[in-house]
Design a protein around this motif. Structure first.
Motif, PDB file in Angstrom:
ATOM      1  N   LEU A   1      -0.457   0.954  12.999  1.00 47.77           N
ATOM      2  CA  LEU A   1       0.146   0.005  11.923  1.00 47.77           C
ATOM      3  C   LEU A   1       1.307  -0.661  12.533  1.00 47.77           C
ATOM      4  O   LEU A   1       1.544  -2.042  12.578  1.00 47.77           O
ATOM      5  CB  LEU A   1       0.520   0.550  10.720  1.00 47.77           C
ATOM      6  CG  LEU A   1      -0.713   1.408   9.918  1.00 47.77           C
ATOM      7  CD1 LEU A   1      -0.228   1.696   8.549  1.00 47.77           C
ATOM      8  CD2 LEU A   1      -1.760   0.103   9.731  1.00 47.77           C
TER       9      LEU A   1
ATOM     10  N   LEU B   1       4.312   4.836   3.963  1.00 44.58           N
ATOM     11  CA  LEU B   1       3.461   5.823   4.260  1.00 44.58           C
ATOM     12  C   LEU B   1       4.038   7.317   3.916  1.00 44.58           C
ATOM     13  O   LEU B   1       5.270   7.566   4.195  1.00 44.58           O
ATOM     14  CB  LEU B   1       3.579   5.848   6.125  1.00 44.58           C
ATOM     15  CG  LEU B   1       2.810   6.929   6.669  1.00 44.58           C
ATOM     16  CD1 LEU B   1       1.232   6.788   6.481  1.00 44.58           C
ATOM     17  CD2 LEU B   1       2.896   6.812   8.577  1.00 44.58           C
TER      18      LEU B   1
ATOM     19  N   VAL C   1       3.342  -1.159   3.875  1.00 44.09           N
ATOM     20  CA  VAL C   1       2.651   0.025   3.521  1.00 44.09           C
ATOM     21  C   VAL C   1       3.943   1.009   3.352  1.00 44.09           C
ATOM     22  O   VAL C   1       4.846   1.204   4.457  1.00 44.09           O
ATOM     23  CB  VAL C   1       1.889   0.678   4.867  1.00 44.09           C
ATOM     24  CG1 VAL C   1       1.382   2.060   4.583  1.00 44.09           C
ATOM     25  CG2 VAL C   1       0.586  -0.305   4.857  1.00 44.09           C
TER      26      VAL C   1
ATOM     27  N   LEU D   1       6.061  -1.379   7.664  1.00 45.56           N
ATOM     28  CA  LEU D   1       5.976   0.038   7.583  1.00 45.56           C
ATOM     29  C   LEU D   1       7.187   0.910   6.960  1.00 45.56           C
ATOM     30  O   LEU D   1       8.305   0.664   7.851  1.00 45.56           O
ATOM     31  CB  LEU D   1       5.228   0.769   8.686  1.00 45.56           C
ATOM     32  CG  LEU D   1       4.788   2.125   8.662  1.00 45.56           C
ATOM     33  CD1 LEU D   1       3.685   2.328   7.521  1.00 45.56           C
ATOM     34  CD2 LEU D   1       4.460   2.643   9.848  1.00 45.56           C
TER      35      LEU D   1
ATOM     36  N   LEU E   1       0.194   4.947   1.018  1.00 46.02           N
ATOM     37  CA  LEU E   1      -0.754   5.490   2.189  1.00 46.02           C
ATOM     38  C   LEU E   1      -0.438   6.971   2.289  1.00 46.02           C
ATOM     39  O   LEU E   1       0.607   7.358   2.657  1.00 46.02           O
ATOM     40  CB  LEU E   1      -0.754   4.870   3.102  1.00 46.02           C
ATOM     41  CG  LEU E   1      -1.856   5.555   4.372  1.00 46.02           C
ATOM     42  CD1 LEU E   1      -3.136   5.536   3.668  1.00 46.02           C
ATOM     43  CD2 LEU E   1      -1.704   4.857   5.679  1.00 46.02           C
TER      44      LEU E   1
ATOM     45  N   GLY F   1       0.780  -1.128   0.031  1.00 47.80           N
ATOM     46  CA  GLY F   1       0.252  -0.014   0.034  1.00 47.80           C
ATOM     47  C   GLY F   1       0.930   1.391  -0.067  1.00 47.80           C
ATOM     48  O   GLY F   1       1.743   1.458   0.867  1.00 47.80           O
TER      49      GLY F   1
ATOM     50  N   THR G   1      -7.033   2.000   7.711  1.00 47.68           N
ATOM     51  CA  THR G   1      -6.495   1.314   8.948  1.00 47.68           C
ATOM     52  C   THR G   1      -6.980  -0.330   9.115  1.00 47.68           C
ATOM     53  O   THR G   1      -6.103  -1.177   9.092  1.00 47.68           O
ATOM     54  CB  THR G   1      -6.236   2.044  10.301  1.00 47.68           C
ATOM     55  OG1 THR G   1      -5.747   2.958  10.057  1.00 47.68           O
ATOM     56  CG2 THR G   1      -5.373   1.046  11.197  1.00 47.68           C
TER      57      THR G   1
ATOM     58  N   ILE H   1      -5.888  -2.513   6.027  1.00 49.50           N
ATOM     59  CA  ILE H   1      -4.522  -2.816   6.134  1.00 49.50           C
ATOM     60  C   ILE H   1      -4.267  -3.907   7.006  1.00 49.50           C
ATOM     61  O   ILE H   1      -3.490  -4.728   6.974  1.00 49.50           O
ATOM     62  CB  ILE H   1      -3.653  -1.494   6.335  1.00 49.50           C
ATOM     63  CG1 ILE H   1      -3.627  -0.553   5.098  1.00 49.50           C
ATOM     64  CG2 ILE H   1      -2.228  -2.027   6.686  1.00 49.50           C
ATOM     65  CD1 ILE H   1      -2.994   0.793   5.382  1.00 49.50           C
TER      66      ILE H   1
END
Length: 343
Positions: free
Chosen positions: A149, A136, A134, A156, A76, A74, A123, A126
């Motif tokens: 997360l 971010l 992710v 992340l 994000l 992802g 959230t 995910i």
């Protein structure tokens, strides 16, 4: 493409077709598709060649049932949707991350979460396992997404060091403070002494670090860092224009402005033009990012280049390593002063 026995209709090639074409077992093909562990180089090349010849495409859904992974990542962005379309940096970063992941055959899902409700929904999505990790972008202090997360164990990587997260979260960042120092030193070298600044949001790492670099160089030069010469912005063009208007009202003698993003600097140029100030003759203007907004500006912006290609490639590298079980990591990349007409 393989033919079925029903009416000559074509069916997609299967892993069995690849194994037969390569002259290896189905298990060997499966190991190649899942990372190539315990497979000889000759067998791996034979399987890859068979995949090309047959046109086999991995059934991601079937593989995810076996591996427990979604085989997707992802991207994000915790900003309003309109900011994604206005700010060219986000598009540059998205394109770079997509390209870097394509080399690993991993698709990237764009997720926009500019409101509290959107962040809650994203959230939940995910943490339910719909992506393996992710990237971010644009994390603000007080924004709970990164912490939630991390606590859920989701791999992340943030673009920029998340404020207050310390070493808990992986991040990749340009050296914002050093870039700001380079720009302010450049403006001082032009003989400017009333140097104003339009900051980024001060709840973001870039906003904090660029302001700190500005203050440090003025202090080193023995130039007073007058608070009347500092206006806050939010990285939008409109906030840059509004910030410049405030600077001109509070400090009419300003002779240079360091702006914490190129997009905001476009707004600063517009405000100076409306006020009858010539750039760079009356006021020098320096930006930050070296985004497409820098060369689209009139005059073209002197700015600080962020190495976007390296940032996106490193974000992907660190995230894939974390998905593979490695610990969080931090990467800080150097910036570069790019001189154009505005300063």
């Amino acid at each position: 493409m393989t033919m079925s026995n029903t009416g000559g209709r074509r069916r997609p090639p299967t892993i069995h077709d690849v194994a037969r074409e390569a002259g290896v077992s189905r298990g060997t093909v499966s190991r190649v598709l899942n990372g190539g562990h315990y497979v000889s180089p000759a067998a791996q090349e034979a399987v890859n060649a068979a995949i090309r010849r047959t046109g086999y495409v991995v059934n991601r859904h079937a593989r995810s049932l076996i591996t427990g992974r979604s085989d997707s990542v992802g991207f994000l962005l915790t900003e309003p949707q309109e900011r994604f379309f206005e700010d060219p940096n986000f598009n540059v970063l998205l394109r770079g991350c997509t390209h870097a992941l394509a080399a690993h055959d991993v698709p990237l899902l764009l997720m926009l979460a500019g409101t509290e409700d959107e962040r809650r929904r994203i959230t939940r999505y995910i943490t339910a396992g719909h992506v393996d990790g992710v990237l971010l972008v644009s994390s603000h202090s007080g924004d709970p997404v990164a912490e939630e997360l991390r606590e859920a164990g989701v791999p992340l990587v943030a673009c920029g060091k998340p404020i207050g997260m310390g070493s808990k979260v992986s991040y990749v960042a340009a050296d914002d403070r050093d870039g700001a120092r380079d720009m302010v030193r450049h403006l001082l070298s032009l003989g400017r002494r009333r140097i104003g600044m339009v900051t980024g949001p001060l709840d973001t790492p870039g906003g904090v670090e660029r302001l700190a670099g500005y203050r440090e160089v003025l202090a080193e030069a023995g130039v007073e860092a007058d608070d009347r010469l500092i206006a806050s912005g939010d990285y939008s063009r409109a906030s840059g224009e509004a910030g410049a208007v405030r600077l001109l009202e509070r400090a009419p003698g300003v002779d240079a402005v360091f702006v914490a993003s190129d997009l905001m600097a476009q707004g600063v140029l517009a405000a100076l033009h409306k006020a009858g100030r010539r750039v760079p003759e009356d006021v020098s203007v320096g930006g930050f990012d070296d985004s497409p907004a820098a060369t689209a500006a009139t005059p073209a912006l002197t700015t600080i280049r962020q190495p976007w290609d390296r940032i996106s490639a490193e974000m992907v590298r660190v995230l894939l390593a974390q998905i593979g079980g490695e610990d969080p990591a931090a990467v800080i990349l150097p910036t570069e002063l790019i001189r154009r007409e505005s300063a």
